[in-house]
Scaffold this motif. Structure first.
Motif, short mmCIF file in Angstrom:
data_model
loop_
_atom_site.label_atom_id
_atom_site.label_comp_id
_atom_site.label_asym_id
_atom_site.label_seq_id
_atom_site.Cartn_x
_atom_site.Cartn_y
_atom_site.Cartn_z
N GLY A 38 -2.41 45.80 48.95
CA GLY A 38 -2.53 46.93 49.87
C GLY A 38 -1.38 47.06 50.85
O GLY A 38 -1.39 47.94 51.71
N THR A 39 -0.36 46.19 50.75
CA THR A 39 0.78 46.26 51.66
C THR A 39 1.50 47.59 51.48
O THR A 39 1.75 48.04 50.36
N THR A 40 1.83 48.22 52.59
CA THR A 40 2.48 49.53 52.56
C THR A 40 3.97 49.38 52.29
O THR A 40 4.64 48.53 52.87
N VAL A 41 4.47 50.25 51.41
CA VAL A 41 5.90 50.31 51.08
C VAL A 41 6.49 51.53 51.75
O VAL A 41 5.89 52.60 51.74
N GLU A 42 7.68 51.37 52.32
CA GLU A 42 8.37 52.48 52.95
C GLU A 42 9.78 52.60 52.37
O GLU A 42 10.30 51.64 51.81
N VAL A 43 10.38 53.77 52.52
CA VAL A 43 11.75 53.99 52.06
C VAL A 43 12.66 52.99 52.76
O VAL A 43 12.56 52.77 53.96
N GLY A 44 13.53 52.34 51.98
CA GLY A 44 14.45 51.34 52.52
C GLY A 44 13.98 49.92 52.33
O GLY A 44 14.76 48.98 52.50
N ASP A 45 12.72 49.72 51.98
CA ASP A 45 12.20 48.37 51.74
C ASP A 45 12.87 47.76 50.51
O ASP A 45 13.17 48.45 49.54
N ILE A 46 13.05 46.44 50.54
CA ILE A 46 13.58 45.69 49.41
C ILE A 46 12.42 44.93 48.78
O ILE A 46 11.75 44.15 49.44
N ILE A 47 12.20 45.19 47.50
CA ILE A 47 11.10 44.55 46.77
C ILE A 47 11.70 43.58 45.76
O ILE A 47 12.60 43.94 45.00
N GLU A 48 11.19 42.35 45.76
CA GLU A 48 11.63 41.33 44.81
C GLU A 48 10.44 40.97 43.91
O GLU A 48 9.37 40.63 44.40
N ILE A 49 10.64 41.09 42.61
CA ILE A 49 9.57 40.86 41.64
C ILE A 49 9.99 39.73 40.71
O ILE A 49 11.09 39.77 40.14
N THR A 50 9.12 38.74 40.56
CA THR A 50 9.38 37.63 39.65
C THR A 50 8.64 37.89 38.34
O THR A 50 7.42 37.99 38.32
N PHE A 51 9.41 38.05 37.25
CA PHE A 51 8.87 38.25 35.91
C PHE A 51 9.18 37.01 35.09
O PHE A 51 10.35 36.78 34.78
N GLY A 52 8.19 36.23 34.75
CA GLY A 52 8.44 35.03 33.96
C GLY A 52 9.48 34.16 34.63
O GLY A 52 9.28 33.66 35.70
N GLY A 53 10.65 34.03 34.00
CA GLY A 53 11.73 33.24 34.59
C GLY A 53 12.77 34.07 35.28
O GLY A 53 13.75 33.54 35.79
N GLY A 54 12.60 35.38 35.32
CA GLY A 54 13.60 36.27 35.91
C GLY A 54 13.15 36.91 37.20
O GLY A 54 11.98 36.88 37.56
N ILE A 55 14.12 37.47 37.90
CA ILE A 55 13.87 38.14 39.18
C ILE A 55 14.54 39.51 39.16
O ILE A 55 15.68 39.64 38.74
N VAL A 56 13.80 40.52 39.62
CA VAL A 56 14.35 41.86 39.78
C VAL A 56 14.21 42.22 41.25
O VAL A 56 13.14 42.07 41.83
N LYS A 57 15.31 42.69 41.85
CA LYS A 57 15.30 43.11 43.24
C LYS A 57 15.66 44.59 43.29
O LYS A 57 16.66 45.00 42.72
N ILE A 58 14.79 45.37 43.93
CA ILE A 58 15.00 46.83 44.00
C ILE A 58 14.89 47.31 45.44
O ILE A 58 14.29 46.65 46.28
N GLU A 59 15.49 48.47 45.71
CA GLU A 59 15.38 49.13 46.99
C GLU A 59 14.58 50.42 46.79
O GLU A 59 14.86 51.17 45.87
#
Length: 83
Positions: A38-59
């Motif tokens: 339920g955490t709110t996302v706002e424009v400009g936030d940096i999201i880091e997602i761990t998929f298996g052994g990899g990491i994706v970082k998005i803005e």
């Protein structure tokens, strides 16, 4: 917009239940802080997602409630992709 909803609408994760599970397992960070579904996302936030052994970082660029595939790609910018 909630993080689980954002990940589904932006088509980064296909289903909202999977987004929720990823948050609950601590695999989603927003601005280097663990995210709950339920955490709110706002424009400009940096999201880091761990998929298996990899990491994706998005803005977060845009928040849309649209389901169109073309609009989904406009919602974020990939900063780092280590998959």
């Amino acid at each position: 917009m909630r993080i689980d909803k954002f990940l589904k609408k932006s088509r980064i994760i296909k289903r909202r239940t999977l987004s929720k599970q990823a948050c609950e397992q601590g695999r989603i960070l927003i601005n280097n802080k663990p995210a709950k579904p339920g955490t709110t996302v706002e424009v400009g936030d940096i999201i880091e997602i761990t998929f298996g052994g990899g990491i994706v970082k998005i803005e977060v660029i845009l928040l849309l409630d649209s389901q169109k595939k073309e609009d989904a790609e406009k919602m974020y910018r990939i900063l780092e992709n280590k998959i």
